[in-house]
Scaffold this active site. Structure first.
Site, short mmCIF file in Angstrom:
data_model
loop_
_atom_site.label_atom_id
_atom_site.label_comp_id
_atom_site.label_asym_id
_atom_site.label_seq_id
_atom_site.Cartn_x
_atom_site.Cartn_y
_atom_site.Cartn_z
N ASP A 1 0.89 -1.17 0.00
CA ASP A 1 0.00 0.00 0.00
C ASP A 1 0.92 1.21 0.00
O ASP A 1 1.50 1.56 1.01
CB ASP A 1 -0.87 -0.05 1.27
CG ASP A 1 -1.65 1.24 1.50
OD1 ASP A 1 -1.67 2.10 0.62
OD2 ASP A 1 -2.23 1.36 2.60
N LYS B 1 2.46 11.60 -3.57
CA LYS B 1 1.43 10.85 -4.30
C LYS B 1 0.37 11.80 -4.86
O LYS B 1 -0.31 11.48 -5.84
CB LYS B 1 0.80 9.84 -3.34
CG LYS B 1 -0.18 8.89 -3.97
CD LYS B 1 -0.57 7.84 -2.97
CE LYS B 1 -1.70 6.97 -3.43
NZ LYS B 1 -2.06 5.98 -2.41
N ASP C 1 -13.02 4.98 2.29
CA ASP C 1 -11.58 5.05 2.59
C ASP C 1 -11.11 6.49 2.62
O ASP C 1 -11.00 7.14 1.59
CB ASP C 1 -10.83 4.25 1.50
CG ASP C 1 -9.32 4.27 1.69
OD1 ASP C 1 -8.82 4.99 2.57
OD2 ASP C 1 -8.63 3.55 0.94
N GLU D 1 -7.26 0.45 -4.28
CA GLU D 1 -7.20 0.35 -2.82
C GLU D 1 -8.50 -0.19 -2.18
O GLU D 1 -8.42 -1.06 -1.32
CB GLU D 1 -6.83 1.71 -2.23
CG GLU D 1 -5.36 2.04 -2.48
CD GLU D 1 -5.03 3.53 -2.34
OE1 GLU D 1 -5.88 4.30 -1.86
OE2 GLU D 1 -3.91 3.90 -2.71
#
Ligand code: AMP
Length: 510
Positions: A8, A72, A195, A173
């Site tokens: 992850d 990211k 999430d 994810e």
């Protein structure tokens, strides 16, 4: 095949796991410092030495301009992207345009792509895993937000390759998180995965039936996460300090870094207690000596008020994903909470309010994604004797198509199509004696290409000279399991063919 990890690669923290061949269970692997998650932070000193993780985060206050976190949020983006422009103003390090116009960072005067920065995190994880297991690691399944577009996926893959990893698959994810949670496959169920991590918000609706998991729809905001909450608290602390001392810390990167750390720990504390204190001795140097920040009571209610707008931003994607999946709130059977931010009570309350059910947290929200990736890695590595339990069907997050006359956008594969997918459309030449066609590929939901993102183009030349509209060109889009697009164009009469695996835009692109 050697060891394949599930990774992850998070905005704020990264985590890795693998299936233990002895037990068949997915387990988190610690990094070299013994931590189960690794801050996605990379610091470069003047001699070129690279530090990763907690040690790098500690460098932040001393070396803020060369310590990179949250890259990211920049990966695979154009420098001109409004999101990048907004972020630039908040970051202590320098975000610049590379010669091709992509967002990059400057390290000791040198340009680095966000993928290069991320590759250091991945390399650190790889080496930590090797030290822990005593065996070489050569592959990975890396997770990406479901909302990542083509270029962002490709760049994530590049980061893995730079780190010496064969990236067997990119996995969304939410899909990974769902895999990590046990579910009862005997009843058809609709599962929402909510999430909220450090940098992104993803909401996905999955349908599980007969051991098949299908992502019905995914939505999100790849600019909403814990970092935004931290930034708001930083701003509040800065104002309080200004009021208390008359000194503005806005242009003091070292103090801002410390405020960021304090903001995050204040936020975390307020998930557990109703109020906390903020004490930061020697935060800055004033004319008459050191200045301190001291807030004896920082209540949860104040924090919730400050971030009210951010909490409200969770609503849109929840409504949208239900609409896209053609479901009502009452159709959802389970809500799975993922990401460190779902520990915040107000976030959990919003998830329940918008999705109609209290959220479950059967798996540690920081680790669920990596554990799910490890299960997938086990399948791709073929180390498990068992047949895969579930067949994964994912969906495309943005529509893909080509430019046609007048700048119109002609969709080949609509968003939310199950992938892998393939589609062919036949176009005709426009002009007499037209011997080549340019196929410009875009993604997005706007009806004209101006409103969408340019991905690249290919040219098919050597067409037979003939009247306009009589020569046909078949354009074929294939999306692989990673969500990466391969385009081919073919003229059936002569068999002439051109193909491209789309890469990030170059300098010539708009
Ligand atoms: P992730 O990307 O899933 O690692 O989530 C990281 C985000 O969760 C960061 O913004 C953290 O500050 C936040 N976070 C972690 N633990 C907590 C907590 N107990 N309360 C609130 N936020 C948290």
């Amino acid at each position: 095949m050697g060891i394949v990890l599930g990774i992850d690669l998070g905005t704020t923290n990264s985590c890795m796991a693998r299936v233990d061949p002895a037990t068949g269970h997915a387990q988190v692997l610690p990094n070299r410092e013994g931590e189960r998650t690794t801050p996605s932070v990379v610091s470069f000193d003047a001699s070129g030495k690279v530090t990763v993780g907690t040690a790098a985060r500690r460098q932040g206050a001393l070396n803020p301009r060369n310590t990179f976190f949250g890259v990211k949020r920049l990966i695979g983006r154009r420098f001109s992207d409004p999101a990048v422009q907004q972020l630039r103003r908040l970051l202590p390090y320098e975000v610049v345009a590379d010669p091709a116009g992509n967002a990059a960072v400057r390290v000791h005067g040198q340009l680095l792509s966000p993928a290069e920065v991320s590759s250091h995190v991945l390399r650190y994880l790889k080496e930590s895993a090797e030290a822990h297991l005593g065996e070489p690691v050569d592959g990975a399944v890396i997770t990406v937000p479901a909302y990542f577009d083509e270029v962002q996926r490709q760049e994530t893959k590049n980061a893995g390759q730079r780190a010496g990893l064969t990236v067997h698959r990119l996995l969304n994810e939410p899909t990974a998180a769902m895999l990590a949670c046990r579910f009862d496959e005997s009843h058809p169920e609709n599962i929402a995965v909510f999430d909220l991590g450090g940098g992104t918000f993803d909401i996905s609706l999955l349908h599980v039936e007969d051991e098949v998991v299908q992502v019905l729809a995914t939505c999100g905001d790849n600019f909403l996460g814990g970092d935004n909450f931290d930034e708001i608290v930083v701003e509040a602390l800065r104002r309080i300090f200004l009021k208390q001392t008359g000194l503005d810390l806005a242009s003091d990167p070292a103090a801002l870094w410390r405020l960021k750390e304090a903001a995050e720990s204040t936020k975390r504390a307020l998930s557990e207690v109703e109020q906390t204190t903020v004490d930061m001795p020697f935060l800055a140097q004033g004319a008459e000596g050191p200045l301190h920040l001291s807030i004896p009571s920082f209540p949860r209610s104040l924090f919730e008020n400050l971030v009210g707008k951010e909490l409200e931003r969770l609503r849109g994607p929840c409504d949208q994903v239900l609409q896209d999946a053609d479901l009502k709130v009452g159709d959802i059977h389970r809500v799975i909470l993922v990401g460190g931010m779902t520990r915040m009570p107000a976030v959990r309350a919003r998830a329940e309010q918008y999705l109609g059910r209290p959220g479950e947290r059967t798996v540690n929200p920081d680790e669920a994604v990596a554990l799910g990736a490890a299960l997938e890695a086990d399948i791709v590595a073929g180390t498990s004797d068992e047949q895969p339990q579930v067949l994964l069907l994912d969906v495309l997050s943005r529509s893909l198509g080509v430019r046609t006359e007048g700048g119109r956008f002609s969709v080949l594969i609509p968003r939310n199509t199950t992938i892998p997918a393939r589609e062919t459309k036949v176009f005709a030449t426009t002009f007499d004696h037209q011997t080549h066609v340019d196929i410009e590929v875009y993604q997005g939901e706007a009806s004209t290409v101006d409103g969408n993102r340019y991905l690249g183009e290919l040219q098919l030349a050597g067409l037979p000279a003939a009247p306009g509209g009589t020569v046909r060109v078949a354009v074929d889009f294939t999306i692989d399991a990673d969500g990466i697009l391969h385009v081919t164009a073919r003229e059936p009469a002569t068999g002439r063919k051109a193909e491209a695996r789309l890469r990030p835009p170059t300098a010539s692109s708009p």
